[in-house]
Design an enzyme around this catalytic site. Structure first.
Site, short mmCIF file in Angstrom:
data_model
loop_
_atom_site.label_atom_id
_atom_site.label_comp_id
_atom_site.label_asym_id
_atom_site.label_seq_id
_atom_site.Cartn_x
_atom_site.Cartn_y
_atom_site.Cartn_z
N LYS A 168 0.87 -1.18 0.00
CA LYS A 168 0.00 0.00 0.00
C LYS A 168 0.90 1.23 0.00
O LYS A 168 1.55 1.53 1.00
CB LYS A 168 -0.90 0.03 1.24
CG LYS A 168 -1.99 1.09 1.11
CD LYS A 168 -2.43 1.71 2.42
CE LYS A 168 -1.44 2.68 2.97
NZ LYS A 168 -1.22 3.88 2.14
N GLU A 244 10.75 1.63 9.63
CA GLU A 244 11.69 2.73 9.38
C GLU A 244 10.90 3.99 9.66
O GLU A 244 9.98 4.32 8.91
CB GLU A 244 12.15 2.71 7.91
CG GLU A 244 12.91 1.47 7.52
CD GLU A 244 14.32 1.45 8.06
OE1 GLU A 244 14.78 2.46 8.61
OE2 GLU A 244 14.97 0.40 7.94
N LEU A 245 11.26 4.71 10.73
CA LEU A 245 10.38 5.79 11.19
C LEU A 245 11.06 7.16 11.11
O LEU A 245 12.00 7.35 10.37
CB LEU A 245 9.89 5.46 12.61
CG LEU A 245 9.27 4.06 12.74
CD1 LEU A 245 8.89 3.75 14.17
CD2 LEU A 245 8.07 3.90 11.82
N CYS A 278 13.98 11.44 6.01
CA CYS A 278 14.07 10.97 7.39
C CYS A 278 15.48 11.17 7.95
O CYS A 278 15.65 11.27 9.15
CB CYS A 278 13.68 9.50 7.45
SG CYS A 278 14.58 8.51 6.25
N GLU A 379 10.53 16.66 14.58
CA GLU A 379 10.98 16.49 13.19
C GLU A 379 10.36 17.62 12.36
O GLU A 379 9.16 17.86 12.43
CB GLU A 379 10.48 15.12 12.69
CG GLU A 379 11.11 14.69 11.39
CD GLU A 379 10.63 13.29 10.95
OE1 GLU A 379 9.51 12.90 11.29
OE2 GLU A 379 11.41 12.61 10.26
P1 NAD Z 1 2.75 8.62 7.68
O1 NAD Z 1 3.05 7.73 8.81
O2 NAD Z 1 1.61 9.54 7.79
O3 NAD Z 1 2.45 7.77 6.36
C1 NAD Z 1 3.32 6.76 5.93
C2 NAD Z 1 2.50 5.64 5.33
O4 NAD Z 1 1.66 5.11 6.33
C3 NAD Z 1 1.58 6.09 4.19
O5 NAD Z 1 1.49 5.07 3.23
C4 NAD Z 1 0.25 6.24 4.88
O6 NAD Z 1 -0.85 6.06 4.02
C5 NAD Z 1 0.33 5.12 5.88
N1 NAD Z 1 -0.56 5.27 7.03
C6 NAD Z 1 -0.89 6.39 7.71
N2 NAD Z 1 -1.77 6.11 8.69
C7 NAD Z 1 -2.00 4.77 8.63
C8 NAD Z 1 -2.81 3.88 9.37
N3 NAD Z 1 -3.58 4.28 10.38
N4 NAD Z 1 -2.78 2.57 9.03
C9 NAD Z 1 -2.01 2.14 8.01
N5 NAD Z 1 -1.23 2.94 7.28
C10 NAD Z 1 -1.22 4.24 7.58
O7 NAD Z 1 4.08 9.35 7.37
P2 NAD Z 1 4.37 10.40 6.22
O8 NAD Z 1 4.11 11.75 6.72
O9 NAD Z 1 3.70 9.99 4.94
O10 NAD Z 1 5.91 10.13 5.98
C11 NAD Z 1 6.88 10.88 6.59
C12 NAD Z 1 7.49 10.14 7.75
O11 NAD Z 1 8.15 8.98 7.26
C13 NAD Z 1 8.53 10.95 8.45
O12 NAD Z 1 8.42 10.82 9.83
C14 NAD Z 1 9.84 10.34 7.96
O13 NAD Z 1 10.92 10.55 8.81
C15 NAD Z 1 9.46 8.91 7.80
N6 NAD Z 1 10.36 8.23 6.88
C16 NAD Z 1 11.27 7.35 7.40
C17 NAD Z 1 12.18 6.71 6.58
C18 NAD Z 1 13.17 5.75 7.16
O14 NAD Z 1 13.77 4.99 6.40
N7 NAD Z 1 13.39 5.72 8.45
C19 NAD Z 1 12.16 6.95 5.20
C20 NAD Z 1 11.24 7.85 4.70
C21 NAD Z 1 10.34 8.48 5.55
#
Ligand code: NAD
Length: 475
Positions: A168, A244-245, A278, A379
């Site tokens: 997804k 990965e957060l 990230c 962040e």
């Molecule tokens: P997000 O958590 O809102 O979304 C990420 C993914 O999770 C999307 O596909 C979204 O649709 C899904 N999602 C959101 N809520 C959900 C739920 N309740 N159930 C299932 N899936 C759900 O994050 P974002 O704002 O899209 O992305 C940015 C974040 O990602 C930042 O914190 C960044 O640091 C992190 N990130 C980490 C890495 C890494 O490798 N550590 C890489 C890229 C981005």
């Protein structure tokens, strides 16, 4: 959506719009799949698993190699799709497609190196053998900031290991995922081995992923809050999880470093992807001796950056993903200024020249940042370099570690002993030393503390998709 080898287009009332963040225009509509389509995709992946796991590593590698070649062949087209829906400059999108393809070739090669071991037994009539086998159906969730490399960093190793997958992608960037799955389809993955479910509301799909007993592993990249929630739910169902957060990277410039070189490095890494990475530096610690030279170089370079559509020549700063992202950056900068930080450049939304229609914030340098400011803890995910000056007496290691995140950190220094001590003391999974790009398909990528669980890339990346089985033979 792509389920069991079929493309599903969705109906008018079951689709959602994908927007261009540079001007707010609608690019396309994609199907809005919910829990039911996620379940269908999981069923397809579960049905395809026995035959896929039975293929040889050489057969799986051949298909991954084909996908690698096709992805590179279609690089320009995929990059254009990415720039349109995500906003990054076309050149950066091209670079990301190459990086994404790297994971396919790396794990195609690694598939052949899933070695087991034999272990001596204390019993003379017994032998132990350890084998590694695919975990089963993998559910993957990816973010919008790196819309293709986050997909291949998960699917490359999962498929190489012999797992089948349901992905997804983020709701903001489904079109790059669609292009990626066209590559997988044409590379020849059998029906059901790779499945794509797009959704406007991620929650029902996420819930299906963590609750469905056919899913054996969840791999997630995104925010810490969502990752913790999903990991908690998955743990309740005893699924394997990798996350990965978020991050809050310290960028440390010691007194012996060349401040101009360090400033050039910071400008490149901080403003990459408009700060939406990230591993983006979020706290820049500069020793007081080099701070003026550092800030002069940094500000001079940042002030020259050109914002606009990623398709325009010379643009180095694209839009942020949405209005909420702009509002968050604005709130962090306003908070810092109210608490005494100085804006050396930027510090405002960008308007005029058509930028009003998009989500643009000026590349910004803040001096005099202190621990009581939100930007020191939260962040940012935007184009702001937050600079903190430090002195000889300060415990820079403790300052750098003073965060619940632990993804990336950077050190600039010419002193090997000090660098080594800092490296060993930093609670971060990725450390760049006089280097702004400590990431590669060959190197483990991942965080400590609230930045995640597990590693992607490298030989550790494939281990995340393998079970360990031991056999005791009586002979
Ligand atoms: P997000 O958590 O809102 O979304 C990420 C993914 O999770 C999307 O596909 C979204 O649709 C899904 N999602 C959101 N809520 C959900 C739920 N309740 N159930 C299932 N899936 C759900 O994050 P974002 O704002 O899209 O992305 C940015 C974040 O990602 C930042 O914190 C960044 O640091 C992190 N990130 C980490 C890495 C890494 O490798 N550590 C890489 C890229 C981005």
């Amino acid at each position: 959506m792509y389920i069991n080898g079929d493309w599903e287009r969705g109906s008018a009332d079951a689709s959602f719009a994908v927007l261009n963040p540079a001007d707010g225009s609608v690019i396309a509509h994609v199907p809005d799949g919910g829990a039911e389509r996620a379940r269908a995709a999981i069923d397809a992946a579960a049905d395809a698993f026995p035959a896929w796991r039975a293929t040889t590593a050489y057969e799986r590698a051949a298909i991954l190699m084909k996908a690698h070649a096709l992805m590179l062949e279609r690089r320009e087209k995929i990059a254009r799709t990415m720039t349109e829906e995500q906003g990054k400059p076309l050149r950066a999108a091209n670079t990301e497609v190459r990086y994404a393809a790297d994971f396919l070739v790396w794990f195609a090669e690694e598939a052949k190196r899933v070695y087991g071991e034999t272990i001596p037994s204390a019993r003379p009539d017994q032998r132990f053998m350890v084998l590694h086998q695919p975990v089963g159906v993998v559910a993957a969730i990816t973010p919008w900031n790196y819309p293709i490399s986050m997909i291949t960093r998960k699917l490359g190793p999962a498929l190489a290991a012999g797992c089948t997958v349901v992905l997804k992608p983020a709701e903001a960037t489904p079109l790059t995922a669609v292009e990626t799955f066209r590559v997988f389809e044409d590379a020849g993955f059998p029906n059901g081995v790779v499945n794509l479910v797009t959704a406007r509301d991620p929650a029902p799909v996420g819930e299906e992923f963590v609750a469905n007993p056919k899913v054996r592993k969840l791999t997630f990249t995104g925010s810490t809050a969502v990752g913790k929630m999903l990991a908690g739910r998955a743990a309740g169902n005893m699924k394997r999880v990798s996350c990965e957060l978020g991050g809050h990277a310290p960028f440390i410039v010691l007194g012996d470093a060349d401040p101009v070189h360090a400033a050039k490095g910071l400008q490149l890494v901080k403003f990459l992807n408009t700060g939406q990475a990230c591993i983006s530096p979020n706290r820049v610690y500069v020793h007081r001796d080099g701070a003026d030279a550092f800030l002069e170089t940094l500000t001079g370079r940042v002030a020259k950056m050109k914002a606009g559509s990623g398709f325009e020549d010379g643009v180095t700063i694209g839009p942020l993903v949405d209005e909420a992202a702009v509002a968050k950056v604005e709130a962090q900068v306003d908070d810092a200024v109210a608490k005494g930080a100085t804006v050396l450049c930027g510090g405002k939304r960008l308007t005029g020249n058509g930028l009003d229609k998009g989500n643009f914030y000026a590349p910004t340098v803040l001096d005099g940042v202190t621990p009581d400011m939100r930007i020191y803890r939260e962040e940012t995910f935007g184009p702001v370099a937050a600079v903190v000056r430090f002195d000889d007496g300060d415990d820079i290691l403790a300052m750098a570690n003073d965060t619940h995140y632990g993804l990336a950190a950077y050190i600039y220094s010419q002193n090997l002993a000090r660098t080594m001590r800092l490296l060993e003391g930093l609670d971060f999974g990725i450390v760049g030393i006089n280097d702004i790009n400590p990431a590669s398909a060959a190197a483990p990528f991942g965080g400590m503390k609230d930045s995640g669980l597990g590693r992607e890339g490298s030989r550790e990346g494939i281990a995340e998709y393998l079970e360990t089985k031991v056999a005791g033979f009586s002979i």
